[in-house]
Enzyme design. Structure first.
Site, mmCIF file in Angstrom:
data_model
loop_
_atom_site.group_PDB
_atom_site.id
_atom_site.type_symbol
_atom_site.label_atom_id
_atom_site.label_comp_id
_atom_site.label_asym_id
_atom_site.label_seq_id
_atom_site.Cartn_x
_atom_site.Cartn_y
_atom_site.Cartn_z
ATOM 1 N N GLU A 104 -5.359 -4.798 10.654
ATOM 2 C CA GLU A 104 -4.376 -3.729 10.809
ATOM 3 C C GLU A 104 -4.676 -2.936 12.083
ATOM 4 O OE1 GLU A 104 -2.289 -2.689 6.873
ATOM 5 O OE2 GLU A 104 -3.973 -1.347 7.149
ATOM 6 N N HIS A 111 -9.425 1.417 4.807
ATOM 7 C CA HIS A 111 -8.147 1.596 5.517
ATOM 8 C C HIS A 111 -8.364 2.553 6.690
ATOM 9 C CE1 HIS A 111 -4.057 2.790 6.423
ATOM 10 N NE2 HIS A 111 -3.682 1.666 5.839
ATOM 11 N N SER A 134 3.351 -1.906 10.375
ATOM 12 C CA SER A 134 4.800 -1.988 10.595
ATOM 13 C C SER A 134 5.364 -3.378 10.311
ATOM 14 C CB SER A 134 5.163 -1.529 12.017
ATOM 15 O OG SER A 134 4.777 -0.173 12.203
ATOM 16 N N ASN A 145 0.874 -1.179 0.000
ATOM 17 C CA ASN A 145 0.000 0.000 0.000
ATOM 18 C C ASN A 145 0.908 1.224 0.000
ATOM 19 O OD1 ASN A 145 -1.795 2.056 0.515
ATOM 20 N ND2 ASN A 145 -2.265 1.411 2.616
ATOM 21 N N LYS A 166 0.100 4.332 -0.344
ATOM 22 C CA LYS A 166 -0.509 5.554 0.212
ATOM 23 C C LYS A 166 -0.211 6.735 -0.715
ATOM 24 C CE LYS A 166 -0.019 3.366 4.644
ATOM 25 N NZ LYS A 166 0.030 3.473 6.084
ATOM 26 N N GLU A 202 -6.688 4.948 7.758
ATOM 27 C CA GLU A 202 -6.454 6.371 7.468
ATOM 28 C C GLU A 202 -7.688 6.995 6.819
ATOM 29 O OE1 GLU A 202 -2.789 5.754 5.383
ATOM 30 O OE2 GLU A 202 -1.848 5.190 7.281
ATOM 31 N N GLY A 250 2.438 2.477 10.580
ATOM 32 C CA GLY A 250 3.388 3.558 10.370
ATOM 33 C C GLY A 250 4.102 3.999 11.635
HETATM 34 P P1 PGA Z 1 2.881 0.364 7.545
HETATM 35 O O1 PGA Z 1 1.427 0.576 6.855
HETATM 36 O O2 PGA Z 1 3.410 -0.943 7.027
HETATM 37 O O3 PGA Z 1 3.696 1.542 7.077
HETATM 38 O O4 PGA Z 1 2.658 0.345 9.000
HETATM 39 C C1 PGA Z 1 0.552 -0.497 6.700
HETATM 40 C C2 PGA Z 1 -0.738 -0.015 6.113
HETATM 41 O O5 PGA Z 1 -1.182 1.099 6.430
HETATM 42 O O6 PGA Z 1 -1.381 -0.722 5.314
#
Ligand code: PGA
Length: 257
Positions: free
Chosen positions: A167, A95, A217, A10, A12, A97, A173
């Site tokens: 998640e 997601h 992460s 992903n 983003k 976010e 992140g």
């Molecule tokens: P990350 O993001 O691996 O940077 O933690 C995962 C995601 O948001 O799908």
């Protein structure tokens, strides 16, 4: 669909069209997988050129969102038909976010999943608890609510085409991933909600077929811990998917576990 290994990147709001092309050329050349479905979800504006740069079926394209309507006066939205034209076969939906910053709700997630399914795009549904919810023992109820909302009135033959990504919001992140016990436990709970809990969403036959990923992460150091959990079929990766070497290494870890 039956259970198989997935690695989904992903991106983003990262990488321009030029950088996307460069990455894909380099990545596809070196990728050597047979059991793992590898998907990259770049930004909407890169999808068209990405679909032209990719030479084989080894790297599949994902979108990061989809409009719930098929066409019409919806300024700023991207329809499933538009995504299909760019050879998109997977789409991330719900997601955290988007839930956190763009007003995504369980109801709109459900509508977007239906839009994916109308176009034959496989939805990658994201669910996960916030830090507050984990600290207040609300993880189970949050996951259950998100699953029930997302799958509302979706028939079993359609549900089979969905992938669920666990998640935890606090792990995205932050560099602070869940540990394998936490990830494995919630992945198991997701499968139970889909298949055996009363009332289960779909029953054993379908619930055992739906792929469940871990995200938050995930990186080359912790990947195999998650992949070794019984109910985890792959990874949804943000940060570590932005580097060709890391993402290649993750693909090879998926192959070998
Ligand atoms: P990350 O993001 O691996 O940077 O933690 C995962 C995601 O948001 O799908």
């Amino acid at each position: 669909m039956s259970r198989q290994k997935y690695l989904i990147g992903n991106w983003k709001m990262n990488n321009t069209i030029a950088k996307t092309e460069q990455f894909l050329l380099n990545f596809e050349k070196q990728l050597n997988t047979s059991k793992t479905t590898v998907v990259i979800a770049p930004s909407f504006v890169s999808l068209s050129s990405a679909s032209k740069v990719l030479k084989s079926d080894r790297v599949k394209l994902g979108a990061q969102n989809i409009a719930w309507e098929d066409s019409g006066a919806f300024t700023g939205e991207i329809s499933g038909e538009m995504l299909k034209e760019c050879k998109v076969t997977f789409c991330i939906v719900g997601h955290s976010e988007r839930r956190q910053y763009f007003g995504e709700s369980d109801e709109t997630v459900n509508k977007r999943i239906k839009a994916c399914l109308r176009q034959g795009i496989n939805p990658v549904l994201c669910v996960g608890e916030t830090l507050y919810e984990r600290q207040h023992n609300m993880t189970n109820q949050t996951i259950k609510r998100q699953l029930q909302g997302a799958f509302d009135s979706i028939a079993s033959q359609q549900a089979e085409k969905c992938i669920v990504a666990y998640e935890p919001v606090w792990a995205i992140g932050t560099g602070m991933s869940a540990n394998e016990a936490q990830a494995g436990q919630v992945a198991g709970q997701i499968r139970d909600c889909l298949s055996v809990l009363y009332p289960s969403l779909y029953g054993q036959e379908i619930g055992q077929k739906i792929c469940i990923l871990y995200g938050g992460s995930a990186n080359t150091k912790n990947a195999s811990l998650f992949l070794n959990c019984a109910d985890i079929d792959g990874l949804l990766v943000g940060g570590a998917s932005l580097f060709v070497d890391d993402f290649l290494q993750l693909a090879h870890i998926c192959e070998s576990v």
